[in-house]
Motif scaffolding. Structure first.
Motif, PDB file in Angstrom:
ATOM      1  N   GLU A  25       0.744  -1.572   0.008  1.00  0.00           N
ATOM      2  CA  GLU A  25      -0.276  -0.179   0.213  1.00  0.00           C
ATOM      3  C   GLU A  25       0.922   1.866  -0.315  1.00  0.00           C
ATOM      4  O   GLU A  25       0.718   2.304  -1.113  1.00  0.00           O
ATOM      5  CB  GLU A  25      -1.044   0.393   0.637  1.00  0.00           C
ATOM      6  CG  GLU A  25      -1.883   1.046   1.595  1.00  0.00           C
ATOM      7  CD  GLU A  25      -3.140   1.377   1.906  1.00  0.00           C
ATOM      8  OE1 GLU A  25      -2.966   2.043   3.389  1.00  0.00           O
ATOM      9  OE2 GLU A  25      -3.290   0.135   2.252  1.00  0.00           O
ATOM     10  N   GLU A  26       1.658   0.833   0.930  1.00  0.00           N
ATOM     11  CA  GLU A  26       2.851   2.320   0.821  1.00  0.00           C
ATOM     12  C   GLU A  26       3.527   2.623  -0.566  1.00  0.00           C
ATOM     13  O   GLU A  26       3.833   3.908  -0.926  1.00  0.00           O
ATOM     14  CB  GLU A  26       3.861   2.037   1.863  1.00  0.00           C
ATOM     15  CG  GLU A  26       3.317   2.686   2.942  1.00  0.00           C
ATOM     16  CD  GLU A  26       2.429   3.629   4.054  1.00  0.00           C
ATOM     17  OE1 GLU A  26       3.957   4.608   3.024  1.00  0.00           O
ATOM     18  OE2 GLU A  26       1.172   3.873   4.131  1.00  0.00           O
ATOM     19  N   LEU A  27       3.893   1.560  -1.231  1.00  0.00           N
ATOM     20  CA  LEU A  27       4.623   1.714  -2.408  1.00  0.00           C
ATOM     21  C   LEU A  27       3.514   2.360  -3.314  1.00  0.00           C
ATOM     22  O   LEU A  27       4.198   3.131  -4.177  1.00  0.00           O
ATOM     23  CB  LEU A  27       4.894   0.161  -2.858  1.00  0.00           C
ATOM     24  CG  LEU A  27       5.259   0.441  -4.221  1.00  0.00           C
ATOM     25  CD1 LEU A  27       6.638   1.339  -4.548  1.00  0.00           C
ATOM     26  CD2 LEU A  27       6.177  -1.708  -4.507  1.00  0.00           C
ATOM     27  N   VAL A  32       1.488   7.307  -7.136  1.00  0.00           N
ATOM     28  CA  VAL A  32       0.450   7.730  -6.871  1.00  0.00           C
ATOM     29  C   VAL A  32       1.501   9.475  -6.822  1.00  0.00           C
ATOM     30  O   VAL A  32       1.085  10.431  -8.040  1.00  0.00           O
ATOM     31  CB  VAL A  32      -0.818   7.927  -6.543  1.00  0.00           C
ATOM     32  CG1 VAL A  32      -1.791   9.242  -6.176  1.00  0.00           C
ATOM     33  CG2 VAL A  32      -1.514   6.151  -7.064  1.00  0.00           C
ATOM     34  N   ARG A  33       1.419   9.507  -6.015  1.00  0.00           N
ATOM     35  CA  ARG A  33       2.509  11.058  -5.411  1.00  0.00           C
ATOM     36  C   ARG A  33       3.410  11.129  -6.292  1.00  0.00           C
ATOM     37  O   ARG A  33       3.186  12.364  -6.213  1.00  0.00           O
ATOM     38  CB  ARG A  33       2.395  10.950  -4.036  1.00  0.00           C
ATOM     39  CG  ARG A  33       2.045  10.510  -2.848  1.00  0.00           C
ATOM     40  CD  ARG A  33       2.525  11.105  -1.524  1.00  0.00           C
ATOM     41  NE  ARG A  33       1.637  10.338  -0.201  1.00  0.00           N
ATOM     42  CZ  ARG A  33       1.509   9.528   0.255  1.00  0.00           C
ATOM     43  NH1 ARG A  33       2.653   8.633   0.714  1.00  0.00           N
ATOM     44  NH2 ARG A  33       0.765   9.306   1.560  1.00  0.00           N
ATOM     45  N   THR A  41      -5.993   3.631 -10.876  1.00  0.00           N
ATOM     46  CA  THR A  41      -4.308   1.920 -10.841  1.00  0.00           C
ATOM     47  C   THR A  41      -4.668   1.377 -10.161  1.00  0.00           C
ATOM     48  O   THR A  41      -4.696   0.614  -9.818  1.00  0.00           O
ATOM     49  CB  THR A  41      -3.464   2.103 -11.400  1.00  0.00           C
ATOM     50  OG1 THR A  41      -3.904   2.835 -12.764  1.00  0.00           O
ATOM     51  CG2 THR A  41      -2.894   1.278 -11.796  1.00  0.00           C
ATOM     52  N   ALA A  42      -3.759   2.492  -8.585  1.00  0.00           N
ATOM     53  CA  ALA A  42      -3.443   1.564  -7.545  1.00  0.00           C
ATOM     54  C   ALA A  42      -4.730   1.683  -6.830  1.00  0.00           C
ATOM     55  O   ALA A  42      -4.911   1.251  -6.274  1.00  0.00           O
ATOM     56  CB  ALA A  42      -3.067   3.411  -7.088  1.00  0.00           C
ATOM     57  N   ALA A  43      -6.456   2.792  -6.983  1.00  0.00           N
ATOM     58  CA  ALA A  43      -7.420   2.351  -6.320  1.00  0.00           C
ATOM     59  C   ALA A  43      -7.848   0.356  -6.840  1.00  0.00           C
ATOM     60  O   ALA A  43      -8.182  -0.296  -5.546  1.00  0.00           O
ATOM     61  CB  ALA A  43      -8.134   2.940  -6.765  1.00  0.00           C
ATOM     62  N   LYS A  56      -6.372   7.790   1.405  1.00  0.00           N
ATOM     63  CA  LYS A  56      -5.324   7.688   1.725  1.00  0.00           C
ATOM     64  C   LYS A  56      -3.769   8.790   1.189  1.00  0.00           C
ATOM     65  O   LYS A  56      -3.036   8.689   2.269  1.00  0.00           O
ATOM     66  CB  LYS A  56      -5.205   6.114   1.529  1.00  0.00           C
ATOM     67  CG  LYS A  56      -5.249   5.053   1.914  1.00  0.00           C
ATOM     68  CD  LYS A  56      -5.324   3.844   1.627  1.00  0.00           C
ATOM     69  CE  LYS A  56      -6.420   3.323   2.167  1.00  0.00           C
ATOM     70  NZ  LYS A  56      -5.829   2.081   4.453  1.00  0.00           N
ATOM     71  N   ILE A  57      -3.850   9.329   0.506  1.00  0.00           N
ATOM     72  CA  ILE A  57      -2.967  10.087  -0.164  1.00  0.00           C
ATOM     73  C   ILE A  57      -2.757  11.206   0.897  1.00  0.00           C
ATOM     74  O   ILE A  57      -1.859  11.931   0.806  1.00  0.00           O
ATOM     75  CB  ILE A  57      -3.490  10.370  -1.809  1.00  0.00           C
ATOM     76  CG1 ILE A  57      -3.499   9.507  -3.057  1.00  0.00           C
ATOM     77  CG2 ILE A  57      -2.375  11.714  -2.498  1.00  0.00           C
ATOM     78  CD1 ILE A  57      -3.943   9.096  -3.990  1.00  0.00           C
TER      79      ILE A  57
END
Length: 58
Positions: A25-27, A32-33, A41-43, A56-57
């Motif tokens: 999740e952190e990666l 994304v950041r 995509t991350a979601a 979360k961001i």
């Protein structure tokens, strides 16, 4: 008094799985950041909504 069986090996595997998922999740949040992948995509990779990802961001 109630005694329950403690399975150390199972417990350690669970801890490892949780740590792996948290690291994943952190990666994804970092990607994304940095703009390397889209929020959508991350979601999808985390099986959460885009709105949850936005929270979360921040």
């Amino acid at each position: 008094m109630v005694l329950t069986e403690y399975d150390q090996e199972r417990h350690m595997k669970h801890i490892a799985e949780v740590a792996k998922e948290e690291g994943r999740e952190e990666l994804l949040l970092e990607l994304v950041r940095s703009g390397d992948i889209a929020i959508e995509t991350a979601a999808k990779k985390l099986n959460i909504s885009e709105e949850e990802m936005q929270k979360k961001i921040k």
